[in-house]
Design an enzyme around this catalytic site. Structure first.
Site, PDB file in Angstrom:
ATOM      1  N   ILE A 172       0.886  -1.155   0.225  1.00  0.00           N
ATOM      2  CA  ILE A 172      -0.144  -0.011   0.071  1.00  0.00           C
ATOM      3  C   ILE A 172       1.146   1.114  -0.073  1.00  0.00           C
ATOM      4  O   ILE A 172       1.800   1.550   0.946  1.00  0.00           O
ATOM      5  CB  ILE A 172      -0.843   0.099   1.365  1.00  0.00           C
ATOM      6  CG1 ILE A 172      -1.943  -1.206   1.014  1.00  0.00           C
ATOM      7  CG2 ILE A 172      -1.768   1.105   1.416  1.00  0.00           C
ATOM      8  CD1 ILE A 172      -2.578  -1.599   2.550  1.00  0.00           C
ATOM      9  N   LYS A 199       6.926   2.391   1.772  1.00  0.00           N
ATOM     10  CA  LYS A 199       7.719   3.857   1.438  1.00  0.00           C
ATOM     11  C   LYS A 199       9.294   3.742   1.545  1.00  0.00           C
ATOM     12  O   LYS A 199      10.040   3.869   0.587  1.00  0.00           O
ATOM     13  CB  LYS A 199       7.360   4.989   2.093  1.00  0.00           C
ATOM     14  CG  LYS A 199       5.866   5.386   1.868  1.00  0.00           C
ATOM     15  CD  LYS A 199       5.522   6.724   2.641  1.00  0.00           C
ATOM     16  CE  LYS A 199       4.054   7.019   2.372  1.00  0.00           C
ATOM     17  NZ  LYS A 199       3.629   8.265   3.180  1.00  0.00           N
ATOM     18  N   ASN A 201       0.824   4.184   0.953  1.00  0.00           N
ATOM     19  CA  ASN A 201       0.883   5.056   2.190  1.00  0.00           C
ATOM     20  C   ASN A 201       1.699   4.382   3.184  1.00  0.00           C
ATOM     21  O   ASN A 201       1.724   5.093   4.391  1.00  0.00           O
ATOM     22  CB  ASN A 201      -0.424   5.651   2.445  1.00  0.00           C
ATOM     23  CG  ASN A 201      -0.898   6.600   1.411  1.00  0.00           C
ATOM     24  OD1 ASN A 201      -0.329   7.325   0.823  1.00  0.00           O
ATOM     25  ND2 ASN A 201      -2.559   6.444   1.380  1.00  0.00           N
ATOM     26  N   CYS A 202       1.820   3.132   3.275  1.00  0.00           N
ATOM     27  CA  CYS A 202       2.576   2.264   4.183  1.00  0.00           C
ATOM     28  C   CYS A 202       3.867   2.748   4.230  1.00  0.00           C
ATOM     29  O   CYS A 202       4.710   2.679   3.425  1.00  0.00           O
ATOM     30  CB  CYS A 202       2.385   0.787   4.013  1.00  0.00           C
ATOM     31  SG  CYS A 202       3.310  -0.244   5.157  1.00  0.00           S
ATOM     32  N   ASP A 203       4.464   3.184   5.757  1.00  0.00           N
ATOM     33  CA  ASP A 203       5.453   3.511   5.756  1.00  0.00           C
ATOM     34  C   ASP A 203       6.822   2.655   5.436  1.00  0.00           C
ATOM     35  O   ASP A 203       7.763   3.041   4.949  1.00  0.00           O
ATOM     36  CB  ASP A 203       5.883   3.992   7.345  1.00  0.00           C
ATOM     37  CG  ASP A 203       5.043   5.233   7.639  1.00  0.00           C
ATOM     38  OD1 ASP A 203       4.812   6.009   6.800  1.00  0.00           O
ATOM     39  OD2 ASP A 203       4.772   5.491   9.029  1.00  0.00           O
TER      40      ASP A 203
END
Length: 115
Positions: free
Chosen positions: A7, A14, A9-11
């Site tokens: 996903i 990223k 937006n998952c840190d």
């Protein structure tokens, strides 16, 4: 080329994508939120890695499931659940075409650097 599933937006996803970019490793990104996850892919991951590696039982998505949904009778039931709710997958998942890795730590970095 490596396929990276997660996903955006998952840190952790990223960090993994930033590391891949900085390392010059080519990859394709598959966003579960945008593209979903087919049951065949989920079944392949569960078959290769096991339910406990693929399914995040500590996240809010798991905790929101009913006890009946959490009672996974077999791998097919687990694959169907993960396909219906891809946020249950531990992230990121790396598919090198020859190996699968889940998560992003030193072990995964070393393995990915060799591809």
């Amino acid at each position: 080329m490596i396929d990276v599933y997660g996903i955006k937006n998952c840190d952790t996803v990223k960090k993994a994508r930033d590391w891949l970019d900085a390392s010059g490793i080519a990859y394709r990104f598959h966003d579960f939120k945008q593209e979903g996850l087919d049951a065949q892919t989920a079944a392949r991951w569960i078959g290769a890695l096991g339910r406990d590696v693929v399914i995040n039982k500590r996240g809010t998505t798991w905790r929101k499931l009913s006890p009946e949904q959490q009672d996974l009778a077999d791998d097919a039931a687990a694959a169907a659940l993960v396909s219906a709710q891809p946020s249950l997958v531990k992230r990121p998942v790396f598919d090198t075409g020859g190996a699968l890795f889940v998560g992003f730590g030193d072990e995964q970095k070393q393995a990915l650097a060799k591809t």
